[in-house]
Write an enzyme that holds these catalytic residues in place. Structure first.
Site, mmCIF file in Angstrom:
data_model
loop_
_atom_site.group_PDB
_atom_site.id
_atom_site.type_symbol
_atom_site.label_atom_id
_atom_site.label_comp_id
_atom_site.label_asym_id
_atom_site.label_seq_id
_atom_site.Cartn_x
_atom_site.Cartn_y
_atom_site.Cartn_z
ATOM 1 C CD GLU A 101 24.534 26.854 -0.933
ATOM 2 O OE1 GLU A 101 24.596 27.578 0.059
ATOM 3 O OE2 GLU A 101 24.473 25.793 -0.993
ATOM 4 C CG ASN A 135 25.209 23.943 -7.444
ATOM 5 O OD1 ASN A 135 24.499 22.951 -7.800
ATOM 6 N ND2 ASN A 135 25.875 23.668 -6.155
ATOM 7 C CG HIS A 138 21.258 19.113 -0.106
ATOM 8 N ND1 HIS A 138 22.247 17.885 0.034
ATOM 9 C CD2 HIS A 138 21.686 20.183 -0.698
ATOM 10 C CE1 HIS A 138 23.289 18.503 -0.423
ATOM 11 N NE2 HIS A 138 23.324 19.920 -0.829
ATOM 12 C CD GLU A 189 25.566 20.752 -3.431
ATOM 13 O OE1 GLU A 189 25.386 20.654 -2.248
ATOM 14 O OE2 GLU A 189 26.336 21.744 -3.877
ATOM 15 C CG ASP A 243 21.792 14.745 0.589
ATOM 16 O OD1 ASP A 243 20.902 15.668 0.282
ATOM 17 O OD2 ASP A 243 22.982 15.328 1.235
#
Ligand code: G3I
Length: 436
Positions: A160, A203, A240, A269, A271
């Site tokens: 990030e 990432n 996400h 990650e 979701d």
């Protein structure tokens, strides 16, 4: 409200195949399809992982599902800087080791998450400047990667590091402000030396849209790293998603553009907030996009049951809070090429069964019988370049690809039929149903 779960139609769990030139339509028994996420992903050489929290490893249901379904783990918080080096030079690996040991005992891969990140950073780091900060960063990477050397398949080396929004700028973290642009490549060079066999990933979130400014900025950085020989092996798309941040229409194209730079892409990650069919279809699209790109090597979902998610209220995961498989689970399993062989859990009450009909040289008939309820929605997925040229005994609609047919009862009972123009592909379509 829609109740019930999606279930694959065939008892054998696989699409039947009609042999070209055989007049009578007989389904040949095929190999059983993989019936867990991990097995299904493995059939194409991919892993399917979950973020795992050490404090749940004592829960039998949690561990049962983890061991059954997943072939990779990512410690959700346990490898972050505040957990592994809470004070300078003093390392603590207890909780991360628990996850690593569990994963190794099950033959699972392990993703390392994460080494250099502005968040979950212990307070002492922000008291450092210049070369002192630089050496603390490099020492952290070296010590943590060294502790796990040989055990981690991929590390999120830097996490990030770019701003949100349209600027495409670097995030003004303590590392950026005090070490300048070069800190990212320095972290990757240090990481390569610390564990030469681990894949080194950058990432981030909100880099899922191929054209977004943040995506372009990361893309340009990776292209520059590859051009200058800075060691980088993979890009992690956190992925996400929710209604504010939906799955982009160019998601597959985005995976392709990173892969074309010569790096692997991992969905790290995943979701997706929501429920029912809508959530399931979003999951399906993401998994299909990964499956379509050979350099998309694995998918990790950010948790196992909904109630342990960082976004629990959005129920974004594949298992509900009772560890029942959700419609999204079945969609993912199917997109991975697997198929469920078990009865639907939690009172699901709908089964769709395909029966072969007449076969011609260019087309074949199938009929589908739904049992368990009179109020259902069935989904038929054709395989390109098939086309349906006739339908009967149901109410039919298609998605824009012409390959997904939604069927509802039209008052003529629970068996409907259709004619498939095979156009060279004799595989049966897959059929699922949901109690309405
Ligand atoms: O363990 C303590 C507990 O002792 C304390 O009582 C409780 C009170 O707040 O906090 C607990 O720590 C929390 C920790 O999760 C473990 O549950 C932290 O407050 C909380 O901030 C932390 O949140 C994590 C978050 O990263 C921190 O930024 C989430 O679990 C984790 O899912 C999330 O993961 C991040 C990825 O690392 C990077 N990408 C985004 C993703 C989602 O935010």
């Amino acid at each position: 409200m829609i109740r019930g779960v999606i279930r694959n139609a065939l008892v054998t769990g696989v699409a039947g195949v009609l042999a070209m030139g055989v007049a009578a339509a007989v389904a040949s028994p095929a190999d059983a399809a993989a019936s867990t996420l991990g097995e299904a992903a493995a059939e194409s050489g991919r892993y399917f992982g979950a973020a795992v929290a050490a404090n749940h490893l004592g829960e039998s249901q949690y561990v049962t599902v983890l061991n059954r379904e997943f072939t990779s783990v990512t410690p959700e918080n346990e490898m972050k800087w505040d957990a592994t080096e809470p004070s300078r030079g003093s390392f603590s690996f207890g909780n991360a080791d628990r996850i690593v040991n569990h994963a190794q005992s099950q033959g699972m891969k392990i993703r390392g998450h994460t080494l250099v990140w502005h968040s979950q950073l212990p307070g002492w780091v922000s008291g450092l400047w210049g070369d002192d900060l630089r050496s603390a960063m490099n020492n952290h990477i070296t010590q943590v990667m060294g502790h796990y050397r040989g055990k981690i398949h991929s590390w999120d080396v830097v996490n990030e590091a770019f701003e949100d929004g349209g600027s495409g700028a670097r995030r003004q973290s303590v590392f950026q402000q005090r070490l300048g642009d070069g800190y990212i490549e320095e972290a990757f060079r240090t990481a390569r030396a610390a564990d030469p066999n681990a894949k080194l990933c950058y990432n981030d979130y909100n880099i899922d849209d191929a054209n977004a400014a943040k995506t372009r900025a990361v893309y340009n950085m990776v292209r520059d790293f590859k051009a200058r020989g800075v060691p980088i092996d993979c890009v992690g798309l956190q992925s996400h998603f929710n209604s504010q941040s939906p799955v982009p229409s160019n998601y597959q194209q985005n995976i392709e553009q990173f892969a074309a730079l010569g790096v692997d892409v991992q969905i790290t990650e995943l979701d997706i907030e929501g429920s029912g069919t809508a959530q399931a279809e979003n999951y399906r699209r993401v998994v299909q996009a990964c499956m379509a790109v050979s350099r998309c090597t694995g998918i990790t979902v950010w948790g196992i049951p909904d109630h342990y998610s960082w976004r629990a209220s959005g129920t974004p995961l594949l298992f509900d809070s009772n560890y029942n498989k959700k419609p999204a689970y079945y969609a993912v399993l199917e997109a991975l090429g697997g198929s469920s062989e078990e009865p639907p859990p939690g009172g699901g009450d709908c089964t769709a069964t395909i029966t072969p009909g007449q076969v011609w040289s260019d087309r074949f008939n199938l009929s589908v019988t739904v049992s368990g309820t009179n109020n259902w929605v069935a989904t038929v997925r054709l395989q390109s370049p098939q086309r349906v040229i006739a339908t009967w005994s149901g109410s039919f609609s298609w998605d824009y690809t012409g390959l997904v047919m939604t069927v509802r009862p039209n008052g003529s009972g629970n068996t409907f039929g259709f004619t498939v123009m095979h156009n060279g592909n004799w595989n049966w379509p897959s059929v699922s149903c949901e109690a309405a």
